[in-house]
Motif scaffolding. Sequence first.
Motif, PDB file in Angstrom:
ATOM      1  N   GLN A  35       0.922  -1.278  -0.097  1.00 54.45           N
ATOM      2  CA  GLN A  35      -0.053   0.045  -0.083  1.00 54.45           C
ATOM      3  C   GLN A  35       0.948   1.298  -0.035  1.00 54.45           C
ATOM      4  O   GLN A  35       0.431   2.281  -0.917  1.00 54.45           O
ATOM      5  CB  GLN A  35      -0.947   0.065   1.450  1.00 54.45           C
ATOM      6  CG  GLN A  35      -2.008   1.086   1.190  1.00 54.45           C
ATOM      7  CD  GLN A  35      -2.707   1.054   2.337  1.00 54.45           C
ATOM      8  OE1 GLN A  35      -2.203   0.553   3.474  1.00 54.45           O
ATOM      9  NE2 GLN A  35      -4.233   1.719   2.358  1.00 54.45           N
ATOM     10  N   ALA A  51      -7.840   7.222  -9.583  1.00 52.16           N
ATOM     11  CA  ALA A  51      -7.704   5.756  -8.883  1.00 52.16           C
ATOM     12  C   ALA A  51      -9.539   5.308  -8.998  1.00 52.16           C
ATOM     13  O   ALA A  51     -10.280   6.124  -8.773  1.00 52.16           O
ATOM     14  CB  ALA A  51      -7.371   5.800  -7.348  1.00 52.16           C
ATOM     15  N   GLU A  52      -9.458   4.258  -9.103  1.00 52.90           N
ATOM     16  CA  GLU A  52     -10.880   3.468  -9.378  1.00 52.90           C
ATOM     17  C   GLU A  52     -11.603   3.565  -8.019  1.00 52.90           C
ATOM     18  O   GLU A  52     -12.945   3.598  -8.239  1.00 52.90           O
ATOM     19  CB  GLU A  52     -10.808   2.067 -10.119  1.00 52.90           C
ATOM     20  CG  GLU A  52     -11.869   1.223 -10.364  1.00 52.90           C
ATOM     21  CD  GLU A  52     -11.892   0.247 -10.874  1.00 52.90           C
ATOM     22  OE1 GLU A  52     -12.953  -0.519 -11.225  1.00 52.90           O
ATOM     23  OE2 GLU A  52     -10.779  -0.033 -11.131  1.00 52.90           O
ATOM     24  N   HIS A  53     -11.184   3.238  -7.207  1.00 53.13           N
ATOM     25  CA  HIS A  53     -11.720   3.195  -5.921  1.00 53.13           C
ATOM     26  C   HIS A  53     -11.258   4.190  -4.657  1.00 53.13           C
ATOM     27  O   HIS A  53     -10.589   3.624  -3.835  1.00 53.13           O
ATOM     28  CB  HIS A  53     -11.192   1.734  -5.252  1.00 53.13           C
ATOM     29  CG  HIS A  53     -12.062   0.462  -6.153  1.00 53.13           C
ATOM     30  ND1 HIS A  53     -13.195   0.327  -6.677  1.00 53.13           N
ATOM     31  CD2 HIS A  53     -10.978  -0.423  -6.939  1.00 53.13           C
ATOM     32  CE1 HIS A  53     -13.178  -0.415  -7.255  1.00 53.13           C
ATOM     33  NE2 HIS A  53     -11.905  -0.949  -7.718  1.00 53.13           N
ATOM     34  N   GLY A  54     -11.717   5.353  -4.971  1.00 48.92           N
ATOM     35  CA  GLY A  54     -11.374   6.455  -3.963  1.00 48.92           C
ATOM     36  C   GLY A  54     -10.413   7.427  -4.296  1.00 48.92           C
ATOM     37  O   GLY A  54      -9.984   7.447  -5.632  1.00 48.92           O
ATOM     38  N   HIS A  55     -10.585   8.860  -3.771  1.00 50.08           N
ATOM     39  CA  HIS A  55     -10.051   9.815  -4.089  1.00 50.08           C
ATOM     40  C   HIS A  55      -8.400  10.022  -3.817  1.00 50.08           C
ATOM     41  O   HIS A  55      -7.938   9.161  -2.967  1.00 50.08           O
ATOM     42  CB  HIS A  55     -10.599  10.965  -3.117  1.00 50.08           C
ATOM     43  CG  HIS A  55     -10.044  12.396  -3.609  1.00 50.08           C
ATOM     44  ND1 HIS A  55      -8.792  12.937  -3.397  1.00 50.08           N
ATOM     45  CD2 HIS A  55     -10.651  13.496  -4.152  1.00 50.08           C
ATOM     46  CE1 HIS A  55      -8.689  14.034  -3.897  1.00 50.08           C
ATOM     47  NE2 HIS A  55     -10.080  14.507  -4.159  1.00 50.08           N
ATOM     48  N   ARG A  78      -6.972  10.644  -0.465  1.00 48.83           N
ATOM     49  CA  ARG A  78      -7.136   9.607   0.498  1.00 48.83           C
ATOM     50  C   ARG A  78      -6.453   8.364   0.534  1.00 48.83           C
ATOM     51  O   ARG A  78      -5.999   7.859   1.528  1.00 48.83           O
ATOM     52  CB  ARG A  78      -8.711   9.294   0.583  1.00 48.83           C
ATOM     53  CG  ARG A  78      -9.321   8.421   1.687  1.00 48.83           C
ATOM     54  CD  ARG A  78      -9.141   7.012   1.503  1.00 48.83           C
ATOM     55  NE  ARG A  78     -10.252   6.583   0.416  1.00 48.83           N
ATOM     56  CZ  ARG A  78     -10.242   5.163  -0.007  1.00 48.83           C
ATOM     57  NH1 ARG A  78      -9.309   4.219   0.419  1.00 48.83           N
ATOM     58  NH2 ARG A  78     -11.096   4.737  -0.715  1.00 48.83           N
ATOM     59  N   LEU A  79      -6.063   7.865  -0.738  1.00 50.20           N
ATOM     60  CA  LEU A  79      -5.302   6.793  -0.746  1.00 50.20           C
ATOM     61  C   LEU A  79      -3.959   6.766  -0.667  1.00 50.20           C
ATOM     62  O   LEU A  79      -3.173   6.074  -0.119  1.00 50.20           O
ATOM     63  CB  LEU A  79      -5.276   6.261  -2.387  1.00 50.20           C
ATOM     64  CG  LEU A  79      -6.709   5.882  -2.667  1.00 50.20           C
ATOM     65  CD1 LEU A  79      -6.626   5.299  -4.308  1.00 50.20           C
ATOM     66  CD2 LEU A  79      -7.130   4.730  -1.973  1.00 50.20           C
ATOM     67  N   LEU A  89     -15.015   2.394   7.375  1.00 53.37           N
ATOM     68  CA  LEU A  89     -15.916   2.714   6.214  1.00 53.37           C
ATOM     69  C   LEU A  89     -16.523   4.033   6.102  1.00 53.37           C
ATOM     70  O   LEU A  89     -16.423   4.892   5.256  1.00 53.37           O
ATOM     71  CB  LEU A  89     -16.728   1.763   5.613  1.00 53.37           C
ATOM     72  CG  LEU A  89     -16.066   0.270   5.126  1.00 53.37           C
ATOM     73  CD1 LEU A  89     -17.181  -0.558   5.103  1.00 53.37           C
ATOM     74  CD2 LEU A  89     -15.354   0.511   3.923  1.00 53.37           C
ATOM     75  N   THR A 105     -13.623   6.724   6.230  1.00 52.36           N
ATOM     76  CA  THR A 105     -13.190   7.000   5.030  1.00 52.36           C
ATOM     77  C   THR A 105     -14.043   7.756   4.145  1.00 52.36           C
ATOM     78  O   THR A 105     -13.780   8.675   3.282  1.00 52.36           O
ATOM     79  CB  THR A 105     -12.738   5.918   4.327  1.00 52.36           C
ATOM     80  OG1 THR A 105     -13.700   4.708   4.200  1.00 52.36           O
ATOM     81  CG2 THR A 105     -11.460   5.202   5.012  1.00 52.36           C
ATOM     82  N   GLU A 155     -13.308  11.202   2.275  1.00 50.99           N
ATOM     83  CA  GLU A 155     -13.680  11.360   0.838  1.00 50.99           C
ATOM     84  C   GLU A 155     -14.325  12.686   0.367  1.00 50.99           C
ATOM     85  O   GLU A 155     -13.834  13.452  -0.373  1.00 50.99           O
ATOM     86  CB  GLU A 155     -14.096  10.366   0.251  1.00 50.99           C
ATOM     87  CG  GLU A 155     -13.118   9.038   0.102  1.00 50.99           C
ATOM     88  CD  GLU A 155     -12.646   8.824  -1.018  1.00 50.99           C
ATOM     89  OE1 GLU A 155     -13.072   9.251  -2.014  1.00 50.99           O
ATOM     90  OE2 GLU A 155     -11.772   7.701  -1.270  1.00 50.99           O
TER      91      GLU A 155
END
Length: 257
Positions: free
Chosen positions: A10, A193-197, A200-201, A221, A224, A228
Amino acid sequence: MTREDWNPDQYAKFAGVRLQPAIDLMNAVGPLPEGGMVDLGCGAGVMGEALSARYPNRRLIGVDSSPAMLEKAKETGAYAALEKADIATWQPDRRPALLFSNAVLQWLPDHPTLIPRLLAGLAPGGVLAVQVPYQQAAPSSTGWRDAFAALFKDRPLAKQSEVMAPEEYFELLSPLGEARLWEIEYHQHLPAAEHGHPVRLFTESTFARPYLEVLDEVERLHLTAAYEERMRQAYPLRSDGSVLFPFRRLFFTLRKP
């Protein structure tokens, strides 16, 4: 609650933008006396090869508290030895010429005690080189604190960064040796990014760890999602879904008399 180990994969998602400040710090070190080098908080070993190339024929030791990160560092082959240790209490077996600390000391308390202790372990003429995020007032950091406080009012806030103000570091460092202190604001291009700002990632594997570690999966969840929403307002996405992310870093080098 047991602190979770770092996730090297990560963290490595943004290896490129994380590496530039470390390279800039290394290039500011200057000449060194005889002796080895310590990559203090070496993580996955991203600076091992660069340090060895910049200062060849010196023994390089990596020190980190994360077994997972040390396993990754071992794969680089850049280190003569790797030590699992808490930097807050670690002491070198031999006095090194360089203590190189990239984005680590912000996790450790009591810098007015820690920094003189690290300096004492250096060889005469040796250098303590430090880079830390100086992003506490930015939305990327305050967003985690504010979202956590809004959702979990009954819980104490997670521990904040230990980074001091530049003026405080100057007052601490200048009596101890030859000190240099500076800041750089990097404008980092974070990919879509496909899953999130993207912000944030970028932050959840580092700054957000103390907040996320005290929550269960459902609570994470909720946190986050709230974060987001704050990031969408603070760092609007470009047309391709990427973000130009301003990130400030604080640097100093301290040469031991």
